[in-house]
Design a protein around this motif. Structure first.
Motif, mmCIF file in Angstrom:
data_model
loop_
_atom_site.group_PDB
_atom_site.id
_atom_site.type_symbol
_atom_site.label_atom_id
_atom_site.label_comp_id
_atom_site.label_asym_id
_atom_site.label_seq_id
_atom_site.Cartn_x
_atom_site.Cartn_y
_atom_site.Cartn_z
ATOM 1 N N LEU A 65 0.848 -1.286 0.134
ATOM 2 C CA LEU A 65 0.084 0.152 0.073
ATOM 3 C C LEU A 65 0.791 1.211 0.085
ATOM 4 N N GLN A 66 0.593 2.279 0.850
ATOM 5 C CA GLN A 66 1.195 3.491 0.516
ATOM 6 C C GLN A 66 2.520 3.473 1.577
ATOM 7 N N SER A 67 3.586 2.713 1.035
ATOM 8 C CA SER A 67 4.720 2.526 1.857
ATOM 9 C C SER A 67 5.645 3.759 1.786
ATOM 10 N N VAL A 68 6.428 3.924 2.842
ATOM 11 C CA VAL A 68 7.494 4.705 2.857
ATOM 12 C C VAL A 68 8.762 4.198 1.941
ATOM 13 N N ILE A 69 8.961 2.917 2.140
ATOM 14 C CA ILE A 69 10.110 2.237 1.726
ATOM 15 C C ILE A 69 9.542 1.102 0.544
ATOM 16 N N LEU A 70 10.277 1.224 -0.306
ATOM 17 C CA LEU A 70 10.028 -0.121 -1.387
ATOM 18 C C LEU A 70 11.438 -0.633 -1.621
ATOM 19 N N THR A 71 11.331 -2.101 -1.666
ATOM 20 C CA THR A 71 12.688 -2.806 -1.995
ATOM 21 C C THR A 71 12.542 -3.592 -3.200
ATOM 22 N N LYS A 72 13.705 -4.007 -3.819
ATOM 23 C CA LYS A 72 13.803 -4.962 -4.962
ATOM 24 C C LYS A 72 15.176 -5.554 -4.584
ATOM 25 N N ASP A 73 15.130 -6.884 -4.160
ATOM 26 C CA ASP A 73 16.385 -7.509 -3.980
ATOM 27 C C ASP A 73 17.316 -6.698 -2.923
ATOM 28 N N ASP A 74 18.492 -6.289 -3.493
ATOM 29 C CA ASP A 74 19.260 -5.492 -2.412
ATOM 30 C C ASP A 74 19.148 -3.899 -2.643
ATOM 31 N N LYS A 75 18.086 -3.551 -3.415
ATOM 32 C CA LYS A 75 17.886 -2.101 -3.588
ATOM 33 C C LYS A 75 16.706 -1.587 -2.760
ATOM 34 N N MET A 76 16.733 -0.304 -2.565
ATOM 35 C CA MET A 76 15.744 0.404 -1.708
ATOM 36 C C MET A 76 15.379 1.591 -2.373
ATOM 37 N N VAL A 77 14.037 2.120 -2.236
ATOM 38 C CA VAL A 77 13.815 3.184 -2.889
ATOM 39 C C VAL A 77 13.023 3.766 -1.494
ATOM 40 N N LEU A 78 13.318 5.432 -1.463
ATOM 41 C CA LEU A 78 12.479 6.106 -0.336
ATOM 42 C C LEU A 78 11.259 6.701 -1.241
ATOM 43 N N THR A 79 10.287 6.562 -0.770
ATOM 44 C CA THR A 79 9.012 7.176 -1.730
ATOM 45 C C THR A 79 8.854 8.540 -1.087
ATOM 46 N N PRO A 80 8.051 9.380 -1.864
ATOM 47 C CA PRO A 80 7.490 10.512 -1.420
ATOM 48 C C PRO A 80 6.932 10.760 -0.111
ATOM 49 N N THR A 81 6.226 9.725 -0.053
ATOM 50 C CA THR A 81 5.809 9.504 1.420
ATOM 51 C C THR A 81 6.752 9.595 2.366
#
Ligand code: AHR
Length: 522
Positions: free
Chosen positions: A379-395
């Motif tokens: 849902l409206q996450s603060v963090i997204l991950t894909k394997d060893d990568k991480m994205v910080l979301t606008p939220t």
């Protein structure tokens, strides 16, 4: 009554400024009056809480990778995620659900990981849950982040003994079968548990109960949730969704029920065009942008409605509202498991977060805890991950900008602003809240919901004098800009200089589709 006193106070204060020789306040369309020397209730830090469910890749992959993983980790928990969460100062974390909580039997998740029972996650995709993340791993996670534990117990398919023993296992210092078991599993000292919920959505996935039936069950379960060894539980009764006032009324009206909990939960999701449609997280029109905010703003009406019921039975406001699930809910990303609720997160979600957090700040007298749904990959996450990568979301960045409100005192504001109109519907174009912290710094957070227009707002500061201002802004090229794996961030905060301070009146020009946070000091 409070409102009358506040308005009278503003009128007197404005008159005093004018009598003092300062220029009369300009008549502005967009005006935000901030009373600086009459602070209101403390904004509970726990309004900035988060939620982690055994759902999709929230726990597995997003938080927990296991000790054998190549992804850098501490006791199996991702280091990158821990560092990012520490940086936004998350105050409490809710676990293990959600709907999952009412299917969770905690003893499946203790002891040697290889010997733990594998079960079916019946709510979320029917996948295998191997229970490698359980009580000890969750409590370690809270220690690593430095936040309080919010544990959601199983009423729907559990029993009183099971729930009672969980609390004993977690928090007791005494000698008992449960504490011996905990020590055998490698934890000598008890933990502290701040929040404990008696079931989740028991009107739905938690057992499809009527309010009257749940009220009795809640009283029974709560009777066996003991305070051990100096730990005092804040017990949370399952509350309503949205505008379900009858549920709240049933729990609140009986004085014997009220003795059994300290807070009542509330769930509200913003779902554009209803549950059958929901819309895409990143491919949306201005109509959907507008609709999201129109729905987000309903949170204020819902809180007023729910608080009015609570005020009738608890005028001293000893019981808290615990908004432990909120946020935008879209279609899952194409190609992802429909049961995993994985969605991207755009500039729209940043403004949604700002709207909600501003509303919670304004309801600091009653809202004591709130948890965004959900923290990682769901849902409206603060963090997204894909394997060893991480994205910080606008939220994520909105939580970072707003963390200064935690434990500050809310300030009374009076806002008049232009509308943002789409078709024949209108909503206020600006969302705002203000607080003053223990060092006397004012924190003002705003959002401009209009994607087509910069807006200037005039803010007379009434009370003490303030002169220095600094700020940050979060905006983006497009309404659907988002941060993605392997690309430079499209939505991240930068220094904000779009303000002027003149004789106690602050003028702020907010870019279209933006979130602004200002610090104002003497
Ligand atoms: O957050 C996803 C789900 O939404 C939760 O498990 C449930 O409580 C709610 O319906």
């Amino acid at each position: 009554m409070k409102r009358v006193i506040f308005c009278t106070f503003i009128a007197i204060a404005v008159f005093a400024i004018q009598a003092n020789g300062q220029k009369p306040l300009p008549a502005a369309v967009n005006q935000l009056i901030i009373v600086t020397n009459h602070p209101g209730p403390v904004i509970s830090k726990d309004i900035y809480g988060h939620f982690s469910e055994h759902l999709g890749n929230c726990i597995y992959g997003g938080i927990w990778v296991g000790t054998d993983s190549k992804i850098p980790n501490t006791n199996g928990i991702r280091n990158d995620v821990i560092a990012a969460l520490k940086d936004i100062k998350i105050p409490n974390l809710r676990w293990p659900g959600g709907c999952f909580a009412d299917t969770y039997h905690w003893k499946d998740g203790i002891g040697p990981q290889t010997q733990r029972a594998s079960i079916i996650n019946t709510n979320w995709g029917g996948v295998t849950e191997n229970n490698s993340f359980g009580t000890h791993e969750f409590m370690k996670l809270t220690e690593l982040i430095g936040c309080d534990a919010y544990i959601n117990g199983n009423v729907g398919s559990g029993n009183v003994r099971e729930m009672s023993e969980w609390i004993e296992y977690l928090t007791s210092d005494n000698k008992s079968p449960m504490t011996i078991l905990r020590k055998q599993n490698g934890r000598e000292d008890p933990w502290k548990v701040k929040y404990f919920a008696i079931g989740n959505e028991n009107w739905g996935c938690g057992g499809n109960m009527t309010p009257e039936f749940y009220n009795n069950v809640m009283r029974q379960y709560s009777s066996f949730l003991n305070n051990y060894s100096g730990n005092t539980l804040y017990r949370i009764a399952c509350g309503p969704y949205d505008y379900n006032y009858a549920w709240t009324e049933t729990l609140m009206k009986d004085p014997d029920s009220r003795k059994m909990f300290q807070g009542i939960s509330l769930h509200y999701y913003s779902v554009v065009d209803g549950w059958d449609v929901k819309g895409s997280a990143t491919k949306f029109t201005e109509r959907e942008w507008f609709e999201s905010f129109r729905l987000n703003l309903e949170m204020d009406k819902i809180l007023k409605g729910q608080s009015a019921i609570m005020d009738r039975y608890d005028p001293e406001k000893t019981k808290g509202l615990v908004v432990d699930e909120w946020g935008n809910w879209y279609q899952v990303e194409p190609g992802s498991n429909p049961g995993f609720l994985y969605q991207q997160n755009s500039m729209r979600d940043a403004i949604t977060a700002a709207i909600h957090l501003n509303i919670f700040n304004q309801h600091a007298d009653r809202v004591k805890v709130a948890n965004l749904a959900q923290m990682v990959n769901v849902l409206q996450s603060v963090i997204l991950t894909k394997d060893d990568k991480m994205v910080l979301t606008p939220t994520y960045y909105v939580f970072k900008m707003f963390k200064v409100h935690q434990e500050a005192q809310s300030l009374n504001i009076d806002i008049k602003c232009e509308d943002y109109q789409y078709g024949d519907k209108k909503i206020p174009a600006i969302s705002a809240s203000a607080s003053i912290d223990k060092d006397g710094k004012i924190h003002l957070t705003l959002a401009n919901l209009n994607p087509n227009k910069d807006i200037t707002i005039t803010c007379p500061l009434i009370g003490d004098s303030f002169s220095k201002v600094t700020g940050e802004v979060l905006t983006a090229k497009a309404i659907n800009s988002f941060n993605d794996f392997g690309k430079p961030e499209e939505v991240k905060p930068s220094t904000f200089n779009g303000f002027k301070m003149n004789a106690g009146v602050l003028s702020i020009t907010m870019p279209s589709k933006s979130v602004v946070a200002l610090e104002i000091i003497k």
